[in-house]
Write a protein that holds these residues in place. Structure first.
Motif, PDB file in Angstrom:
ATOM      1  N   PHE A  30       0.805  -1.223   0.000  1.00 39.80           N
ATOM      2  CA  PHE A  30       0.000   0.000   0.000  1.00 39.80           C
ATOM      3  C   PHE A  30       0.839   1.275   0.000  1.00 39.80           C
ATOM      4  O   PHE A  30       0.298   2.371   0.087  1.00 39.80           O
ATOM      5  N   GLY A  31       2.163   1.151  -0.099  1.00 35.30           N
ATOM      6  CA  GLY A  31       3.016   2.329  -0.074  1.00 35.30           C
ATOM      7  C   GLY A  31       3.197   2.879   1.332  1.00 35.30           C
ATOM      8  O   GLY A  31       2.978   2.190   2.330  1.00 35.30           O
ATOM      9  N   LYS A  32       3.580   4.149   1.413  1.00 33.32           N
ATOM     10  CA  LYS A  32       3.837   4.760   2.723  1.00 33.32           C
ATOM     11  C   LYS A  32       2.529   5.179   3.379  1.00 33.32           C
ATOM     12  O   LYS A  32       1.653   5.754   2.738  1.00 33.32           O
ATOM     13  N   LYS A  33       2.432   4.885   4.663  1.00 32.53           N
ATOM     14  CA  LYS A  33       1.249   5.223   5.445  1.00 32.53           C
ATOM     15  C   LYS A  33       1.681   5.860   6.762  1.00 32.53           C
ATOM     16  O   LYS A  33       2.815   5.700   7.208  1.00 32.53           O
ATOM     17  N   ARG A  34       0.740   6.548   7.377  1.00 35.85           N
ATOM     18  CA  ARG A  34       0.940   7.048   8.736  1.00 35.85           C
ATOM     19  C   ARG A  34      -0.251   6.623   9.578  1.00 35.85           C
ATOM     20  O   ARG A  34      -1.399   6.696   9.121  1.00 35.85           O
ATOM     21  N   GLY A  35       0.046   6.173  10.789  1.00 34.29           N
ATOM     22  CA  GLY A  35      -1.037   5.702  11.633  1.00 34.29           C
ATOM     23  C   GLY A  35      -0.741   5.895  13.101  1.00 34.29           C
ATOM     24  O   GLY A  35       0.378   6.240  13.492  1.00 34.29           O
ATOM     25  N   VAL A  36      -1.742   5.666  13.916  1.00 36.33           N
ATOM     26  CA  VAL A  36      -1.630   5.810  15.365  1.00 36.33           C
ATOM     27  C   VAL A  36      -1.515   4.429  15.995  1.00 36.33           C
ATOM     28  O   VAL A  36      -2.336   3.542  15.731  1.00 36.33           O
ATOM     29  N   ALA A  37      -0.481   4.259  16.807  1.00 33.65           N
ATOM     30  CA  ALA A  37      -0.316   3.041  17.603  1.00 33.65           C
ATOM     31  C   ALA A  37      -0.718   3.378  19.036  1.00 33.65           C
ATOM     32  O   ALA A  37       0.025   4.053  19.760  1.00 33.65           O
ATOM     33  N   ARG A  38      -1.898   2.943  19.424  1.00 31.76           N
ATOM     34  CA  ARG A  38      -2.429   3.273  20.742  1.00 31.76           C
ATOM     35  C   ARG A  38      -1.628   2.584  21.842  1.00 31.76           C
ATOM     36  O   ARG A  38      -1.282   1.409  21.735  1.00 31.76           O
ATOM     37  N   ALA A  39      -1.319   3.345  22.877  1.00 34.49           N
ATOM     38  CA  ALA A  39      -0.614   2.844  24.069  1.00 34.49           C
ATOM     39  C   ALA A  39       0.789   2.333  23.756  1.00 34.49           C
ATOM     40  O   ALA A  39       1.367   1.587  24.547  1.00 34.49           O
ATOM     41  N   ALA A  40       1.365   2.752  22.624  1.00 33.86           N
ATOM     42  CA  ALA A  40       2.689   2.251  22.231  1.00 33.86           C
ATOM     43  C   ALA A  40       3.800   2.740  23.146  1.00 33.86           C
ATOM     44  O   ALA A  40       4.886   2.154  23.177  1.00 33.86           O
ATOM     45  N   ARG A  41       3.561   3.813  23.906  1.00 33.18           N
ATOM     46  CA  ARG A  41       4.600   4.359  24.782  1.00 33.18           C
ATOM     47  C   ARG A  41       4.526   3.788  26.198  1.00 33.18           C
ATOM     48  O   ARG A  41       5.350   4.136  27.048  1.00 33.18           O
TER      49      ARG A  41
END
Length: 215
Positions: A30-41
Protein backbone atom coordinates in the motif's frame (compact mmCIF):
# COMPACT_ATOMS: atom_id res chain seq x y z
CA UNK A 1 -13.19 0.24 7.56
CA UNK A 2 -11.38 -2.87 6.25
CA UNK A 3 -8.44 -4.43 8.05
CA UNK A 4 -5.32 -4.29 5.87
CA UNK A 5 -2.26 -6.48 6.31
CA UNK A 6 1.16 -6.06 4.71
CA UNK A 7 4.85 -6.41 5.29
CA UNK A 8 6.37 -3.02 6.07
CA UNK A 9 9.39 -1.09 7.30
CA UNK A 10 9.00 1.33 10.18
CA UNK A 11 10.41 4.72 9.17
CA UNK A 12 9.73 7.10 12.04
CA UNK A 13 7.60 7.53 15.15
CA UNK A 14 6.34 10.63 16.96
CA UNK A 15 4.89 10.92 20.47
CA UNK A 16 1.14 11.52 20.59
CA UNK A 17 -0.57 12.49 23.82
CA UNK A 18 0.73 10.63 26.88
CA UNK A 19 0.82 7.03 25.70
CA UNK A 20 0.38 6.87 21.91
CA UNK A 21 2.68 7.16 18.91
CA UNK A 22 2.21 8.32 15.34
CA UNK A 23 4.06 5.87 13.09
CA UNK A 24 5.29 6.45 9.55
CA UNK A 25 5.74 3.12 7.77
CA UNK A 26 6.36 1.91 4.22
CA UNK A 27 4.32 -1.12 3.19
CA UNK A 28 4.98 -3.49 0.35
CA UNK A 29 1.33 -3.49 -0.77
CA UNK A 30 0.00 0.00 0.00
CA UNK A 31 3.02 2.33 -0.07
CA UNK A 32 3.84 4.76 2.72
CA UNK A 33 1.25 5.22 5.45
CA UNK A 34 0.94 7.05 8.74
CA UNK A 35 -1.04 5.70 11.63
CA UNK A 36 -1.63 5.81 15.37
CA UNK A 37 -0.32 3.04 17.60
CA UNK A 38 -2.43 3.27 20.74
CA UNK A 39 -0.61 2.84 24.07
CA UNK A 40 2.69 2.25 22.23
CA UNK A 41 4.60 4.36 24.78
CA UNK A 42 3.50 2.32 27.77
CA UNK A 43 6.17 0.09 29.36
CA UNK A 44 4.27 -3.11 28.59
CA UNK A 45 2.98 -2.09 25.17
CA UNK A 46 1.90 -4.90 22.86
CA UNK A 47 4.09 -3.34 20.15
CA UNK A 48 7.33 -3.97 22.06
CA UNK A 49 10.40 -3.29 19.89
CA UNK A 50 8.47 -3.58 16.62
CA UNK A 51 8.24 0.20 16.12
CA UNK A 52 11.99 0.90 16.04
CA UNK A 53 13.30 2.57 12.84
CA UNK A 54 13.87 0.20 9.90
CA UNK A 55 12.38 -2.75 11.74
CA UNK A 56 10.67 -5.02 9.24
CA UNK A 57 7.21 -6.02 10.42
CA UNK A 58 3.95 -7.57 9.36
CA UNK A 59 1.52 -4.78 10.15
CA UNK A 60 -2.26 -4.73 10.43
CA UNK A 61 -4.13 -1.44 10.26
CA UNK A 62 -7.56 0.06 9.67
CA UNK A 63 -8.20 3.00 7.33
CA UNK A 64 -11.07 5.44 7.03
CA UNK A 65 -11.48 7.65 3.96
CA UNK A 66 -12.21 10.74 6.03
CA UNK A 67 -9.07 10.46 8.19
CA UNK A 68 -5.42 11.12 7.39
CA UNK A 69 -4.14 8.67 10.00
CA UNK A 70 -4.93 4.98 10.02
CA UNK A 71 -5.28 2.95 13.21
CA UNK A 72 -2.52 0.38 13.76
CA UNK A 73 -3.88 -2.81 15.27
CA UNK A 74 -0.87 -5.14 15.36
CA UNK A 75 2.83 -5.35 14.43
CA UNK A 76 4.65 -8.65 14.18
CA UNK A 77 8.42 -8.18 14.22
CA UNK A 78 10.04 -9.96 11.27
CA UNK A 79 13.61 -8.61 11.29
CA UNK A 80 15.68 -5.95 13.02
CA UNK A 81 18.37 -3.91 11.23
CA UNK A 82 20.60 -3.94 14.30
CA UNK A 83 23.92 -5.71 13.84
CA UNK A 84 25.41 -8.24 16.22
CA UNK A 85 28.37 -5.90 16.67
CA UNK A 86 28.28 -4.27 20.10
CA UNK A 87 28.42 -0.49 20.49
CA UNK A 88 28.09 -0.03 16.72
CA UNK A 89 27.37 3.70 16.49
CA UNK A 90 27.88 3.70 12.72
CA UNK A 91 25.14 1.09 12.31
CA UNK A 92 22.75 3.20 14.40
CA UNK A 93 23.49 6.36 12.41
CA UNK A 94 23.12 4.49 9.11
CA UNK A 95 19.72 3.21 10.25
CA UNK A 96 18.64 6.76 11.11
CA UNK A 97 19.82 8.14 7.76
CA UNK A 98 18.26 5.35 5.67
CA UNK A 99 14.93 5.76 7.46
CA UNK A 100 15.07 9.56 7.18
CA UNK A 101 15.72 9.47 3.43
CA UNK A 102 12.86 7.02 2.86
CA UNK A 103 10.43 8.94 5.05
CA UNK A 104 11.15 12.26 3.36
CA UNK A 105 11.38 10.99 -0.22
CA UNK A 106 8.54 8.51 -0.52
CA UNK A 107 5.09 9.90 -1.40
CA UNK A 108 2.03 8.79 0.52
CA UNK A 109 0.27 5.61 -0.64
CA UNK A 110 2.49 5.04 -3.69
CA UNK A 111 3.56 1.42 -4.06
CA UNK A 112 7.17 0.81 -5.13
CA UNK A 113 8.36 -2.78 -5.08
CA UNK A 114 11.85 -1.66 -6.16
CA UNK A 115 12.16 0.63 -3.13
CA UNK A 116 10.81 -2.03 -0.79
CA UNK A 117 13.36 -4.55 -2.09
CA UNK A 118 16.10 -1.93 -1.73
CA UNK A 119 15.19 -1.37 1.91
CA UNK A 120 15.14 -5.12 2.50
CA UNK A 121 18.58 -5.57 0.92
CA UNK A 122 20.08 -2.65 2.82
CA UNK A 123 18.75 -3.70 6.22
CA UNK A 124 19.88 -7.30 5.70
CA UNK A 125 23.36 -6.07 4.79
CA UNK A 126 23.46 -3.78 7.84
CA UNK A 127 23.13 -6.87 10.02
CA UNK A 128 25.76 -8.92 8.22
CA UNK A 129 28.34 -6.65 6.55
CA UNK A 130 31.65 -5.90 8.31
CA UNK A 131 30.64 -2.22 8.53
CA UNK A 132 27.65 -0.14 7.47
CA UNK A 133 29.52 1.95 4.89
CA UNK A 134 28.83 -0.20 1.83
CA UNK A 135 25.13 -0.93 2.55
CA UNK A 136 24.54 2.74 3.27
CA UNK A 137 26.32 3.98 0.13
CA UNK A 138 24.52 1.38 -2.00
CA UNK A 139 21.16 2.47 -0.60
CA UNK A 140 21.82 6.19 -1.12
CA UNK A 141 22.94 5.62 -4.72
CA UNK A 142 19.84 3.63 -5.60
CA UNK A 143 17.41 5.97 -3.85
CA UNK A 144 18.79 8.82 -5.94
CA UNK A 145 18.70 6.71 -9.09
CA UNK A 146 15.19 5.37 -8.49
CA UNK A 147 14.07 8.92 -7.73
CA UNK A 148 15.23 9.96 -11.19
CA UNK A 149 17.68 12.68 -10.13
CA UNK A 150 21.07 10.97 -10.31
CA UNK A 151 23.47 13.67 -11.55
CA UNK A 152 26.30 13.26 -14.02
CA UNK A 153 29.08 11.97 -11.79
CA UNK A 154 32.15 14.17 -12.17
CA UNK A 155 34.24 12.20 -9.71
CA UNK A 156 37.59 10.43 -9.47
CA UNK A 157 38.13 7.14 -11.32
CA UNK A 158 38.09 5.29 -7.98
CA UNK A 159 34.73 6.77 -7.00
CA UNK A 160 33.41 6.15 -10.51
CA UNK A 161 34.47 2.50 -10.25
CA UNK A 162 32.62 2.17 -6.94
CA UNK A 163 29.51 3.75 -8.44
CA UNK A 164 29.69 1.39 -11.42
CA UNK A 165 29.98 -1.63 -9.13
CA UNK A 166 26.95 -0.48 -7.14
CA UNK A 167 24.99 0.13 -10.35
CA UNK A 168 25.68 -3.31 -11.81
CA UNK A 169 26.01 -5.71 -8.87
CA UNK A 170 23.55 -6.96 -6.25
CA UNK A 171 24.44 -5.75 -2.77
CA UNK A 172 25.27 -9.22 -1.34
CA UNK A 173 27.95 -9.73 -4.01
CA UNK A 174 29.79 -6.42 -3.50
CA UNK A 175 33.17 -6.41 -1.82
CA UNK A 176 34.81 -3.79 0.40
CA UNK A 177 33.27 -1.35 2.84
CA UNK A 178 33.17 2.00 0.95
CA UNK A 179 34.78 3.70 3.94
CA UNK A 180 37.73 5.19 2.06
CA UNK A 181 38.19 8.22 -0.18
CA UNK A 182 36.14 6.79 -3.07
CA UNK A 183 33.17 6.10 -0.82
CA UNK A 184 33.39 9.51 0.83
CA UNK A 185 33.44 11.26 -2.54
CA UNK A 186 30.50 9.29 -3.89
CA UNK A 187 28.46 9.92 -0.73
CA UNK A 188 29.24 13.64 -0.96
CA UNK A 189 27.74 13.78 -4.46
CA UNK A 190 24.72 11.71 -3.41
CA UNK A 191 24.15 13.91 -0.36
CA UNK A 192 24.12 17.03 -2.53
CA UNK A 193 21.62 15.43 -4.92
CA UNK A 194 19.34 14.29 -2.09
CA UNK A 195 19.36 17.59 -0.21
CA UNK A 196 18.72 19.51 -3.42
CA UNK A 197 15.78 17.23 -4.22
CA UNK A 198 14.40 17.42 -0.67
CA UNK A 199 15.04 21.17 -0.46
CA UNK A 200 16.58 20.81 2.96
CA UNK A 201 19.41 19.27 4.95
CA UNK A 202 19.44 15.66 6.08
CA UNK A 203 19.44 15.75 9.87
CA UNK A 204 21.43 12.53 10.32
CA UNK A 205 24.30 13.43 8.00
CA UNK A 206 26.42 15.67 10.29
CA UNK A 207 26.73 12.78 12.76
CA UNK A 208 27.75 10.46 9.93
CA UNK A 209 30.57 12.82 8.96
CA UNK A 210 32.12 12.51 12.41
CA UNK A 211 32.40 8.74 11.92
CA UNK A 212 34.13 8.74 8.54
CA UNK A 213 37.76 7.58 8.60
CA UNK A 214 40.32 10.34 8.21
CA UNK A 215 42.10 8.59 5.34
Amino acid sequence: MPLRTSEAFILRTYPLKETDRIVSFFTRDFGKKRGVARAARRPKSKFGASLEPLTQVRIQFFERESRDLCSIDHCELLASPLSARTNDLLNSVAISLIAEVADRMLPEAEVSDATYRLLAAATTALRTAPTAWLPLTYYLYWMVRLGGFLPILSITPEAESLAQSIATSPLPTLQGDAAGAAGRELRRVLRAALEDHLEGALRSWPILLTLEPAN
